[in-house]
Scaffold this motif. Structure first.
Motif, PDB file in Angstrom:
ATOM      1  N   GLN A 185      -1.107  -5.196   6.461  1.00  0.00           N
ATOM      2  CA  GLN A 185      -1.444  -5.897   5.221  1.00  0.00           C
ATOM      3  C   GLN A 185      -2.953  -6.050   5.060  1.00  0.00           C
ATOM      4  O   GLN A 185      -3.466  -5.999   3.941  1.00  0.00           O
ATOM      5  N   LEU A 186      -3.671  -6.232   6.153  1.00  0.00           N
ATOM      6  CA  LEU A 186      -5.127  -6.276   6.072  1.00  0.00           C
ATOM      7  C   LEU A 186      -5.670  -4.931   5.602  1.00  0.00           C
ATOM      8  O   LEU A 186      -6.563  -4.873   4.735  1.00  0.00           O
ATOM      9  N   ALA A 187      -5.134  -3.845   6.163  1.00  0.00           N
ATOM     10  CA  ALA A 187      -5.572  -2.509   5.753  1.00  0.00           C
ATOM     11  C   ALA A 187      -5.265  -2.270   4.283  1.00  0.00           C
ATOM     12  O   ALA A 187      -6.102  -1.737   3.530  1.00  0.00           O
ATOM     13  N   ASN A 188      -4.076  -2.663   3.841  1.00  0.00           N
ATOM     14  CA  ASN A 188      -3.729  -2.525   2.424  1.00  0.00           C
ATOM     15  C   ASN A 188      -4.709  -3.281   1.540  1.00  0.00           C
ATOM     16  O   ASN A 188      -5.129  -2.790   0.483  1.00  0.00           O
ATOM     17  N   GLY A 189      -5.082  -4.485   1.960  1.00  0.00           N
ATOM     18  CA  GLY A 189      -6.005  -5.280   1.162  1.00  0.00           C
ATOM     19  C   GLY A 189      -7.357  -4.621   1.011  1.00  0.00           C
ATOM     20  O   GLY A 189      -7.944  -4.606  -0.079  1.00  0.00           O
ATOM     21  N   HIS A 270       1.503   3.685  -9.498  1.00  0.00           N
ATOM     22  CA  HIS A 270       2.609   2.800  -9.870  1.00  0.00           C
ATOM     23  C   HIS A 270       3.935   3.548  -9.892  1.00  0.00           C
ATOM     24  O   HIS A 270       4.983   3.012  -9.500  1.00  0.00           O
ATOM     25  N   GLU A 271       3.906   4.790 -10.373  1.00  0.00           N
ATOM     26  CA  GLU A 271       5.143   5.559 -10.437  1.00  0.00           C
ATOM     27  C   GLU A 271       5.655   5.891  -9.035  1.00  0.00           C
ATOM     28  O   GLU A 271       6.866   5.898  -8.790  1.00  0.00           O
ATOM     29  N   LEU A 272       4.755   6.171  -8.112  1.00  0.00           N
ATOM     30  CA  LEU A 272       5.166   6.445  -6.737  1.00  0.00           C
ATOM     31  C   LEU A 272       5.813   5.209  -6.102  1.00  0.00           C
ATOM     32  O   LEU A 272       6.801   5.318  -5.372  1.00  0.00           O
ATOM     33  N   THR A 273       5.255   4.037  -6.394  1.00  0.00           N
ATOM     34  CA  THR A 273       5.857   2.808  -5.875  1.00  0.00           C
ATOM     35  C   THR A 273       7.226   2.573  -6.490  1.00  0.00           C
ATOM     36  O   THR A 273       8.191   2.254  -5.789  1.00  0.00           O
ATOM     37  N   ALA A 274       7.318   2.714  -7.820  1.00  0.00           N
ATOM     38  CA  ALA A 274       8.582   2.453  -8.509  1.00  0.00           C
ATOM     39  C   ALA A 274       9.682   3.389  -8.025  1.00  0.00           C
ATOM     40  O   ALA A 274      10.838   2.978  -7.859  1.00  0.00           O
ATOM     41  N   LEU A 275       9.341   4.646  -7.759  1.00  0.00           N
ATOM     42  CA  LEU A 275      10.345   5.644  -7.386  1.00  0.00           C
ATOM     43  C   LEU A 275      10.644   5.668  -5.891  1.00  0.00           C
ATOM     44  O   LEU A 275      11.776   5.942  -5.490  1.00  0.00           O
ATOM     45  N   HIS A 280       1.723  -0.441  -2.665  1.00  0.00           N
ATOM     46  CA  HIS A 280       0.794  -0.131  -3.759  1.00  0.00           C
ATOM     47  C   HIS A 280      -0.510   0.470  -3.251  1.00  0.00           C
ATOM     48  O   HIS A 280      -0.963   1.524  -3.736  1.00  0.00           O
ATOM     49  N   ALA A 281      -1.141  -0.176  -2.268  1.00  0.00           N
ATOM     50  CA  ALA A 281      -2.427   0.313  -1.790  1.00  0.00           C
ATOM     51  C   ALA A 281      -2.311   1.722  -1.231  1.00  0.00           C
ATOM     52  O   ALA A 281      -3.237   2.537  -1.350  1.00  0.00           O
ATOM     53  N   ARG A 282      -1.190   2.023  -0.611  1.00  0.00           N
ATOM     54  CA  ARG A 282      -1.008   3.337  -0.001  1.00  0.00           C
ATOM     55  C   ARG A 282      -0.822   4.421  -1.053  1.00  0.00           C
ATOM     56  O   ARG A 282      -1.246   5.566  -0.855  1.00  0.00           O
ATOM     57  N   THR A 283      -0.221   4.083  -2.183  1.00  0.00           N
ATOM     58  CA  THR A 283      -0.159   5.072  -3.266  1.00  0.00           C
ATOM     59  C   THR A 283      -1.559   5.383  -3.789  1.00  0.00           C
ATOM     60  O   THR A 283      -1.858   6.518  -4.159  1.00  0.00           O
ATOM     61  N   LEU A 284      -2.421   4.371  -3.822  1.00  0.00           N
ATOM     62  CA  LEU A 284      -3.794   4.585  -4.282  1.00  0.00           C
ATOM     63  C   LEU A 284      -4.535   5.514  -3.333  1.00  0.00           C
ATOM     64  O   LEU A 284      -5.306   6.389  -3.762  1.00  0.00           O
ATOM     65  N   ALA A 285      -4.299   5.345  -2.030  1.00  0.00           N
ATOM     66  CA  ALA A 285      -4.944   6.192  -1.031  1.00  0.00           C
ATOM     67  C   ALA A 285      -4.451   7.634  -1.123  1.00  0.00           C
ATOM     68  O   ALA A 285      -5.195   8.571  -0.806  1.00  0.00           O
ATOM     69  N   ILE A 286      -3.212   7.829  -1.541  1.00  0.00           N
ATOM     70  CA  ILE A 286      -2.674   9.177  -1.748  1.00  0.00           C
ATOM     71  C   ILE A 286      -3.352   9.845  -2.938  1.00  0.00           C
ATOM     72  O   ILE A 286      -3.780  11.003  -2.873  1.00  0.00           O
TER      73      ILE A 286
END
Length: 386
Positions: A185-189, A270-275, A280-286
């Protein structure tokens, strides 16, 4: 610099022991519904502190708000508020709990179907219940802005909204409340705040050096603090404080005033999270490294500036420097233990068409600061992120 209006009414109470300030921040006659996620706020004693600070005020607790908060769960809270006559909301948690509270606050007085708030991106919000927040997970900046993102599980949709009525009246930021967070969670933040900053900074120049240098300072702070958060044997107060304030400053409107903004990385993420339920943070890193490479010509000047000022890249051709800046970004995310390719989450080429279809279904067909990220461009970005 572009024309802008800047107004942020949220009162920030920052520092150790500030939960006690709820005694004066929450109206004395308020009937309060406390909103939380799982059991951590109870286990860590934060809820005990909150309830003590509320004193004699009537209050109850709604729990179960999940990461990437769902419309379905939010509507259960709306029903409890309407039935119980609560007139003040208090979010205790991270960005998901605060996002949910914003939607709930707007949905309670709304006439009609509350999902329309998301479909209209908040344009139909005319009022909202007053609310405050106690932040326990720094990442999204939701504690000092008017935006929210809600997922409709049944529809497979994750959409944002904002309204001038959904700023928190106050937010309590006590860095010691991050001490029990797991490394993930720290890494995500760190990554969430980093990408929030990049989306407002890495566009094209408009001669806004104040905003640029604020943004660069936030990025440099996250780069310095991030790895230490993961390796420290015991929590270091100043590092936790600087993460918390960096995440807040990344999305409270200040660095985005008067400059073009992108947000395509978020919309695709957002679409990657929804599906697929990826954090969330990890989709941004992708998405971000692939998007920056796809848009390297349109973002050329700012990518060169970013490489020099944030990463110290000053040698090589322009193309080499841009490539190096993008790779340093990817390497930073990976150093925080966050995979930057879809394959790192067990996903392959089969997801691309579905994600692009969802973007089209949600009207996300002209993304980015230049409105040039069409579904075809989004497809190339996702393919490059495999």
């Amino acid at each position: 610099m572009l024309n802008f209006d800047f107004h942020n009414p949220t009162h920030i109470a920052f520092g150790q022991g500030r939960i006690a300030d709820l005694a004066k921040l929450v109206p004395a006659a308020a009937k309060v519904l406390i909103l939380v996620g799982g059991a951590s706020a109870e286990k860590t004693g934060t809820l005990t502190e909150v309830r003590a600070a509320l004193g004699e005020r009537q209050h109850a607790t709604f729990s179960g708000i999940e990461p990437n908060p769902s419309y379905e769960t939010c509507m259960k809270a709306v029903a409890q508020i309407r039935e119980g006559g609560f007139d003040f909301l208090l979010a205790v948690g991270g960005g998901s709990v605060i996002d949910a509270t914003k939607f709930i606050a707007a949905a309670v007085p709304l006439e009609g179907e509350p999902w329309s708030i998301l479909e209209k991106y908040g344009r139909n919000v005319k009022s909202a219940l007053p609310f405050g927040a106690v932040l326990t997970l720094p990442a999204t900046g939701s504690e000092m802005n008017s935006g929210s993102v809600i997922t409709h599980r049944a529809k497979g949709a994750k959409l944002p909204f904002s309204s001038r009525h959904t700023y928190p009246q106050f937010s309590v930021l006590d860095p010691t409340k991050t001490y029990t967070l797991p490394p993930q969670q720290l890494a995500n933040g760190v990554v969430d705040a980093f990408v929030h900053t990049v989306e407002q900074y890495l566009t094209y120049p408009v001669n806004a050096p104040v905003q640029d240098r604020f943004a660069e300072g936030i990025l440099q702070t996250l780069i310095e603090v991030g790895p230490r958060l993961l390796t420290a044997q015991e929590p270091v107060y100043d590092d936790r404080a600087n993460l918390m304030w960096a995440a807040t400053m990344a999305l409270n409107g200040l660095i985005g005033a008067g400059v073009p903004q992108d947000w395509a990385t978020h919309m695709i993420g957002h679409e990657l999270t929804a599906l697929h339920g990826i954090d969330h943070a990890r989709t941004l890193a992708i998405v971000l490294p692939a998007l920056l490479n796809e848009r390297r010509v349109a973002k050329r000047e700012k990518l060169l500036q970013y490489g020099e000022r944030v990463w110290g890249i000053t040698t090589g051709t322009d193309d080499e420097r841009i490539t190096a800046a993008i790779e340093r970004t990817r390497d930073f995310f990976e150093s925080m233990g966050i995979a930057t390719r879809l394959s790192g989450y067990g996903l392959g080429a089969e997801v691309v068409t579905t994600v692009v279809a969802q973007l089209e279904a949600h009207g996300m067909v002209q993304l980015g600061e230049q409105r040039e990220i069409t579904p075809a461009v989004s497809r190339r970005i996702l393919e490059a992120a495999l």
